[in-house]
Design an enzyme around this catalytic site. Structure first.
Site, PDB file in Angstrom:
ATOM      1  N   SER A 108       4.378   1.322   7.787  1.00  0.00           N
ATOM      2  CA  SER A 108       4.081   2.634   7.201  1.00  0.00           C
ATOM      3  C   SER A 108       3.388   3.519   8.234  1.00  0.00           C
ATOM      4  O   SER A 108       3.515   4.741   8.206  1.00  0.00           O
ATOM      5  CB  SER A 108       3.191   2.462   5.973  1.00  0.00           C
ATOM      6  OG  SER A 108       3.791   1.554   5.079  1.00  0.00           O
ATOM      7  N   ARG A 109       2.655   2.892   9.157  1.00  0.00           N
ATOM      8  CA  ARG A 109       1.932   3.673  10.167  1.00  0.00           C
ATOM      9  C   ARG A 109       2.870   4.353  11.164  1.00  0.00           C
ATOM     10  O   ARG A 109       2.472   5.293  11.837  1.00  0.00           O
ATOM     11  CB  ARG A 109       0.936   2.789  10.920  1.00  0.00           C
ATOM     12  CG  ARG A 109      -0.262   2.394  10.086  1.00  0.00           C
ATOM     13  CD  ARG A 109      -1.334   1.733  10.921  1.00  0.00           C
ATOM     14  NE  ARG A 109      -2.543   1.517  10.144  1.00  0.00           N
ATOM     15  CZ  ARG A 109      -2.752   0.480   9.353  1.00  0.00           C
ATOM     16  NH1 ARG A 109      -1.826  -0.457   9.240  1.00  0.00           N
ATOM     17  NH2 ARG A 109      -3.870   0.373   8.660  1.00  0.00           N
ATOM     18  N   HIS A 125       9.415  -3.408   3.219  1.00  0.00           N
ATOM     19  CA  HIS A 125       8.995  -3.662   1.833  1.00  0.00           C
ATOM     20  C   HIS A 125      10.214  -3.993   0.962  1.00  0.00           C
ATOM     21  O   HIS A 125      10.151  -4.859   0.086  1.00  0.00           O
ATOM     22  CB  HIS A 125       8.308  -2.430   1.246  1.00  0.00           C
ATOM     23  CG  HIS A 125       7.040  -2.037   1.929  1.00  0.00           C
ATOM     24  ND1 HIS A 125       6.919  -0.899   2.679  1.00  0.00           N
ATOM     25  CD2 HIS A 125       5.830  -2.650   1.967  1.00  0.00           C
ATOM     26  CE1 HIS A 125       5.684  -0.802   3.151  1.00  0.00           C
ATOM     27  NE2 HIS A 125       5.003  -1.855   2.742  1.00  0.00           N
ATOM     28  N   LEU A 174       6.706   3.158   1.380  1.00  0.00           N
ATOM     29  CA  LEU A 174       7.609   2.012   1.470  1.00  0.00           C
ATOM     30  C   LEU A 174       8.746   2.237   2.468  1.00  0.00           C
ATOM     31  O   LEU A 174       9.240   3.349   2.614  1.00  0.00           O
ATOM     32  CB  LEU A 174       8.200   1.716   0.086  1.00  0.00           C
ATOM     33  CG  LEU A 174       7.163   1.437  -1.001  1.00  0.00           C
ATOM     34  CD1 LEU A 174       7.855   1.171  -2.333  1.00  0.00           C
ATOM     35  CD2 LEU A 174       6.260   0.262  -0.637  1.00  0.00           C
ATOM     36  N   VAL A 230      11.220  -6.769   9.647  1.00  0.00           N
ATOM     37  CA  VAL A 230      12.398  -5.892   9.710  1.00  0.00           C
ATOM     38  C   VAL A 230      12.131  -4.849  10.794  1.00  0.00           C
ATOM     39  O   VAL A 230      11.044  -4.262  10.846  1.00  0.00           O
ATOM     40  CB  VAL A 230      12.654  -5.203   8.347  1.00  0.00           C
ATOM     41  CG1 VAL A 230      13.876  -4.295   8.429  1.00  0.00           C
ATOM     42  CG2 VAL A 230      12.851  -6.250   7.256  1.00  0.00           C
ATOM     43  N   LYS A 259       5.153  -9.449   9.643  1.00  0.00           N
ATOM     44  CA  LYS A 259       4.604  -8.505  10.618  1.00  0.00           C
ATOM     45  C   LYS A 259       3.070  -8.614  10.625  1.00  0.00           C
ATOM     46  O   LYS A 259       2.441  -8.593  11.664  1.00  0.00           O
ATOM     47  CB  LYS A 259       5.022  -7.084  10.299  1.00  0.00           C
ATOM     48  CG  LYS A 259       4.364  -6.164  11.276  1.00  0.00           C
ATOM     49  CD  LYS A 259       4.934  -4.809  11.285  1.00  0.00           C
ATOM     50  CE  LYS A 259       3.964  -3.916  11.952  1.00  0.00           C
ATOM     51  NZ  LYS A 259       2.713  -3.790  11.192  1.00  0.00           N
ATOM     52  N   ASP A 260       2.489  -8.759   9.429  1.00  0.00           N
ATOM     53  CA  ASP A 260       1.045  -9.008   9.326  1.00  0.00           C
ATOM     54  C   ASP A 260       0.864 -10.524   9.271  1.00  0.00           C
ATOM     55  O   ASP A 260       0.497 -11.081   8.232  1.00  0.00           O
ATOM     56  CB  ASP A 260       0.488  -8.327   8.078  1.00  0.00           C
ATOM     57  CG  ASP A 260       0.598  -6.815   8.184  1.00  0.00           C
ATOM     58  OD1 ASP A 260       0.054  -6.252   9.136  1.00  0.00           O
ATOM     59  OD2 ASP A 260       1.264  -6.202   7.327  1.00  0.00           O
ATOM     60  N   MET A 285       0.847  -1.196   0.000  1.00  0.00           N
ATOM     61  CA  MET A 285       0.000   0.000   0.000  1.00  0.00           C
ATOM     62  C   MET A 285       0.886   1.251   0.000  1.00  0.00           C
ATOM     63  O   MET A 285       0.438   2.339   0.373  1.00  0.00           O
ATOM     64  CB  MET A 285      -0.940  -0.011   1.204  1.00  0.00           C
ATOM     65  CG  MET A 285      -1.881  -1.218   1.178  1.00  0.00           C
ATOM     66  SD  MET A 285      -3.417  -0.967   2.071  1.00  0.00           S
ATOM     67  CE  MET A 285      -2.803  -0.735   3.717  1.00  0.00           C
ATOM     68  N   GLY A 286       2.151   1.085  -0.424  1.00  0.00           N
ATOM     69  CA  GLY A 286       3.035   2.242  -0.535  1.00  0.00           C
ATOM     70  C   GLY A 286       3.576   2.704   0.809  1.00  0.00           C
ATOM     71  O   GLY A 286       3.560   1.966   1.785  1.00  0.00           O
TER      72      GLY A 286
HETATM   73  O1  PAF Z   1      -0.049  -5.733   3.727  1.00  0.00           O
HETATM   74  C1  PAF Z   1      -0.479  -4.803   2.996  1.00  0.00           C
HETATM   75  O2  PAF Z   1       0.176  -3.802   2.748  1.00  0.00           O
HETATM   76  C2  PAF Z   1      -1.869  -4.934   2.397  1.00  0.00           C
HETATM   77  O3  PAF Z   1      -2.754  -5.540   3.285  1.00  0.00           O
HETATM   78  C3  PAF Z   1      -1.874  -5.643   1.039  1.00  0.00           C
HETATM   79  C4  PAF Z   1      -1.426  -7.082   1.150  1.00  0.00           C
HETATM   80  C5  PAF Z   1      -0.978  -4.889   0.068  1.00  0.00           C
HETATM   81  C6  PAF Z   1      -3.295  -5.654   0.462  1.00  0.00           C
HETATM   82  O4  PAF Z   1      -3.777  -4.361   0.280  1.00  0.00           O
END
Ligand code: PAF
Length: 276
Positions: free
Chosen positions: A183-184, A34, A30, A173, A146-147, A27-28
């Protein structure tokens, strides 16, 4: 580096590119996390595609969507420096000409942990990832640990849809402070940035205590640690089996992972650590 915003143009270009194709959906905004996904993909594949799309349908909180950092120019510069091959950065209309209606059933997997606090979130993730998989048709796709729950759900999605895509999980990381890159984090103020690494300290405490204390004692020690910092508002601290996210009551019941979600100011942070 080629940049596409239209599905058709991306697909025409990819038709002539070498396989295997590695795909990194983002979702950018970065960061090194990423870039680590990108590096893994570049090492394993002939062509790497990164997508940048802030997916509205996975945000259950409009404020979070509105405030999500959008830094497309910086992202493209960074990706160019790291020799990314192809970027796909579609508009919302390109991804969703009509409001999407797909509904996925992941059983208990999307009802627990994040799913319990962010209703609809994983359905929105599955909608966009499945669409992106059908557009890019990668051989491999890379997701950050992380997710962690997202990674497990994407593996389930690929299984349910019978997609010929290998899902690869890449380690978290961290900043030098231990704070997991996200990103948050860009939204954390100076004081919050001082407190946020306590999440990592709490996870490390859990790792050190595991096996010597019961699962409930370890969870309580983590909660007690975080509660020493009143800026945290904890949503959950759970220890589950890393293979299937099922709760465990005993250390021998599976490979244990601890997952934390907490607010810090108006930013929601998640982190986790495999304990063995
Ligand atoms: O992990 C993320 O950044 C988002 O959930 C993803 C996998 C790009 C889907 O929008």
């Amino acid at each position: 580096m080629k940049v596409f915003t239209k599905i058709k143009e991306l697909q025409e270009y990819l038709a002539d590119q070498k396989h295997p194709i590695g795909f990194v959906p983002t979702m950018g905004a970065l960061h090194q996390g990423h870039l680590s996904l990108l590096e893994h993909s570049k090492k394993d594949n002939q062509t790497t595609v990164v997508s940048i799309f802030v997916n509205p349908v996975q945000f259950n909180d409009k404020n979070d969507f509105d405030k999500y950092p959008r830094l497309l120019d910086d992202d493209l510069n960074l990706l160019e420096t790291y020799n990314c091959d192809v970027v796909f950065a579609p508009s919302v209309d390109e991804m969703y000409p009509e409001p999407p209606k797909e509904s996925y059933d992941f059983g208990y997997l999307d009802k627990i942990l994040e799913g319990a606090y962010r209703p609809g979130h994983f359905n929105g993730v599955a909608i966009v990832v499945n669409r992106l998989f059908h557009i890019v048709k990668p051989d491999r796709a890379y997701f950050g640990k992380k997710d962690y729950q997202q990674y497990i759900i994407i593996k389930e999605l690929v299984k349910q849809q019978n997609l010929p895509i290998e899902i690869i999980a890449v380690p978290i990381v961290r900043e030098a402070s231990g704070l997991a890159m996200s990103s948050r984090n860009l939204r954390l103020g100076e004081n919050e940035l001082q407190v946020a690494p306590e999440i990592y300290k709490a996870l490390t405490l859990a790792k050190n205590l595991s096996r010597n204390k019961s699962i409930n004692e370890v969870k309580q020690a983590v909660i007690d640690h975080l509660r020493r910092f009143p800026d945290f508002r904890i949503e959950y601290v759970e220890i589950v089996n890393a293979e299937n996210l099922k709760p465990i009551n005993d250390w021998d019941e599976g490979n244990p992972i601890i997952l934390i979600a907490t607010w810090l100011g108006d930013v929601r942070l998640i982190d986790n650590m495999e304990l063995f």
